[in-house]
Write an enzyme that holds these catalytic residues in place. Structure first.
Site, PDB file in Angstrom:
ATOM      1  N   GLN A   9       8.497  13.201   4.434  1.00  0.00           N
ATOM      2  CA  GLN A   9       9.570  12.983   5.405  1.00  0.00           C
ATOM      3  C   GLN A   9      10.265  14.301   5.748  1.00  0.00           C
ATOM      4  OE1 GLN A   9      10.251  10.350   7.081  1.00  0.00           O
ATOM      5  NE2 GLN A   9       9.737   8.516   5.929  1.00  0.00           N
ATOM      6  N   TYR A  46       0.463   2.536   2.173  1.00  0.00           N
ATOM      7  CA  TYR A  46       0.681   3.729   3.013  1.00  0.00           C
ATOM      8  C   TYR A  46       1.563   4.724   2.235  1.00  0.00           C
ATOM      9  CZ  TYR A  46      -0.191  -0.140   6.319  1.00  0.00           C
ATOM     10  OH  TYR A  46      -0.685  -1.250   6.952  1.00  0.00           O
ATOM     11  N   GLU A  68      -3.373   5.044  -0.163  1.00  0.00           N
ATOM     12  CA  GLU A  68      -3.224   6.003   0.944  1.00  0.00           C
ATOM     13  C   GLU A  68      -4.606   6.444   1.425  1.00  0.00           C
ATOM     14  OE1 GLU A  68      -2.375   8.460   3.801  1.00  0.00           O
ATOM     15  OE2 GLU A  68      -0.737   7.372   2.828  1.00  0.00           O
ATOM     16  N   ASP A 116       5.242   0.990   4.264  1.00  0.00           N
ATOM     17  CA  ASP A 116       5.798   2.111   5.043  1.00  0.00           C
ATOM     18  C   ASP A 116       4.711   2.612   5.986  1.00  0.00           C
ATOM     19  OD1 ASP A 116       7.331   4.132   6.035  1.00  0.00           O
ATOM     20  OD2 ASP A 116       7.339   5.345   4.219  1.00  0.00           O
ATOM     21  N   CYS A 145       9.429   2.923  11.117  1.00  0.00           N
ATOM     22  CA  CYS A 145       9.923   3.993  11.992  1.00  0.00           C
ATOM     23  C   CYS A 145       9.865   3.570  13.462  1.00  0.00           C
ATOM     24  CB  CYS A 145       9.136   5.283  11.774  1.00  0.00           C
ATOM     25  SG  CYS A 145       7.349   5.119  11.954  1.00  0.00           S
TER      26      CYS A 145
END
Length: 485
Positions: free
Chosen positions: A225, A254, A275, A323, A350
């Site tokens: 991030q 994720y 991932e 996420d 997001c």
């Protein structure tokens, strides 16, 4: 946690403080005061998500400037031959010259400007997409907010780097605070910034930073991030929504470099992170070792496919962290998530648009939205992050008693590990979930005693899933470890 309301004198007002606001397109809301931006984003979340429940007041930043700790700049030349660096103009491939951005880390901006100034005396020139000639395509700078470590990534079109050592030494004289320099080679005619090959020119090739009490390794290609202050707000909110007690099995879908999973591992019984990016998984594994987290494992693969595998094996997670990227999750993953039936889902989004779509699916398939908390991760832009807590609508109306029939049939001399112990060994050492059915199949294959009616087909012509080769090997290794073979 950042204040939800802050003083106006600490917020950017109207007047377009950035001289390239109209050309860049990166700060879509800069023409609004920051308080007005927060109101705009709050209204957006209510419009899209309000039908699922109450939307809490958005959490903003005290000082919403220079928060980006990852900065990248494209390099090129004007028609007059002047070397420029900056961002591509909105909806074009024309570079807008940027020396300092109100969103970006000041030190990173200064490093990029000085690299641009060094090119001419070293006779290094930007890459030209039309002719295919030139050297430097992009510069990426990552800054550790808490550690102060700085990584510089020089993205070049060719592997050859004339006067490489002299160039790096000169850059380090100007900025001795740089801790590592990496050359990334991207010869492809593509809009992707980074290529596949890298060379470490100085330092370790990565930096570290701390987040929510954990130390994280950040490599050039790994996702991390970009706003560390608000990331802590975001993840602390996610942990609050998860309400872990230390008895839960957690899946972090994720997972990137393992940030959420590692923070959760402090409060959970066991965590598995999934991932697709192998570089991120490599960093995640390193991060787990760095933080001495022994109750977490990482799987390199598609989160949706892994969830399907778990669901087919009849495995469950108590808490699921989601996420996903801006495009949201996909039906395959969510269908498998519903089949796994976690008691709680914490969705970090997001994009409120794709979040609304995914929530509609989850609500339709047995989940209820309990809390919705927007967080302003990207001030002056139109983007907004949201954390949502979901729980199963209907609790189970039965008590799940797990009776291992094989255990009842074994002799005392043969009583070694339970099926749960075998499952735990395979998962911790190979990252694979195996069912009791698969274990019994392998035991029968090896001539080990299995309960007479345990995991056999109900009829002669009934079909059962067969243990995959990869899982069979892992189970055999577990049996060897427990000295059953």
């Amino acid at each position: 946690m950042a204040d939800k309301k802050t003083d106006n004198n600490k917020r950017q007002g109207k007047g377009n403080a950035c001289p390239v606001f109209s050309k860049c397109g990166g700060c879509q809301l800069q023409n609004m005061t920051y308080d007005r931006q927060l109101s705009f984003k709050q209204a957006k979340c209510i419009k899209l998500l309000g039908r699922f429940g109450h939307v809490e007041e958005i959490i903003g930043m005290k000082e919403p400037v220079h928060y980006r700790c990852k900065v990248q700049a494209a390099f090129g030349r004007t028609r007059g031959g002047k070397i420029v660096s900056g961002v591509y103009q909105s909806s074009s491939h024309r570079i807008v010259l940027v020396d300092e951005c109100m969103l970006e880390n000041k030190k990173a901006d200064k490093i990029i400007v000085d690299i641009r100034k060094l090119l001419t005396p070293f006779r290094l020139y930007p890459y030209d997409e039309d002719t295919g000639r030139g050297f430097l395509r992009h510069v990426l700078v990552r800054v550790g907010y808490h550690t102060g470590e700085i990584m510089v990534v020089l993205v070049t079109a060719v592997p050859q780097f004339p006067r490489k050592n002299d160039f790096i030494n000169e850059l380090l004289k100007l900025h001795p605070e740089i801790t590592t320099v990496v050359q990334n080679i991207n010869p492809a005619h593509t809009s992707m910034v980074l290529g596949k090959d890298e060379k470490i020119l100085f330092g370790r090739g990565y930096i570290e930073d701390t987040l929510c009490g954990c130390v994280f390794r950040i490599s050039p290609t790994a996702f991390y991030q970009i706003n560390p202050i608000q990331t802590e707000v975001l993840y602390n909110t996610a942990m609050e929504f998860a309400a872990l007690t230390g008895n839960e099995t957690v899946m972090d879908a994720y997972c990137g470099v393992g940030t959420i999973g590692l923070v959760a591992s402090k409060q959970a019984k066991f965590v598995v992170g999934v991932e697709l990016n192998p570089d991120s998984v490599k960093d995640a594994i390193s991060n787990a070792k760095r933080n001495k987290a022994e109750n977490i494992r990482f799987i390199c693969g598609d989160a949706g496919e892994y969830a399907v595998q778990l669901a087919e094996d009849g495995e469950k997670a108590d808490v699921l962290f989601m996420d996903p990227p801006r495009a949201g999750s996909d039906v395959k993953f969510m269908a498998s998530a519903v089949k796994m039936a976690p008691k709680k889902i914490v969705y970090i989004s997001c994009s409120p648009e794709t979040l609304a779509r995914d929530l509609a699916y989850l609500v339709k398939n047995g989940y209820k939205v309990k809390k919705i908390q927007p967080v302003d991760m990207f001030p002056h832009t139109s983007h907004v992050e949201t954390v949502v807590q979901l729980s199963r609508k209907r609790p189970d109306t039965y008590i799940d008693l797990k009776i291992d029939l094989d255990e009842l049939d074994r002799t005392a001399a043969e009583a070694k590990p339970t099926y749960d112990e075998i499952k735990d060994y395979v998962f911790k050492n190979y990252g694979l979930k195996v069912s009791s059915l698969y274990i019994s199949q392998v035991k029968r294959k090896l001539g080990l005693e299995v309960g007479e009616s345990y995991n056999k087909p109900k009829s002669a012509d009934a079909k059962q899933p067969q243990c995959p080769e990869e899982k069979e090997k892992a189970i055999i290794e577990a049996l060897k470890w427990f000295k059953m073979i």
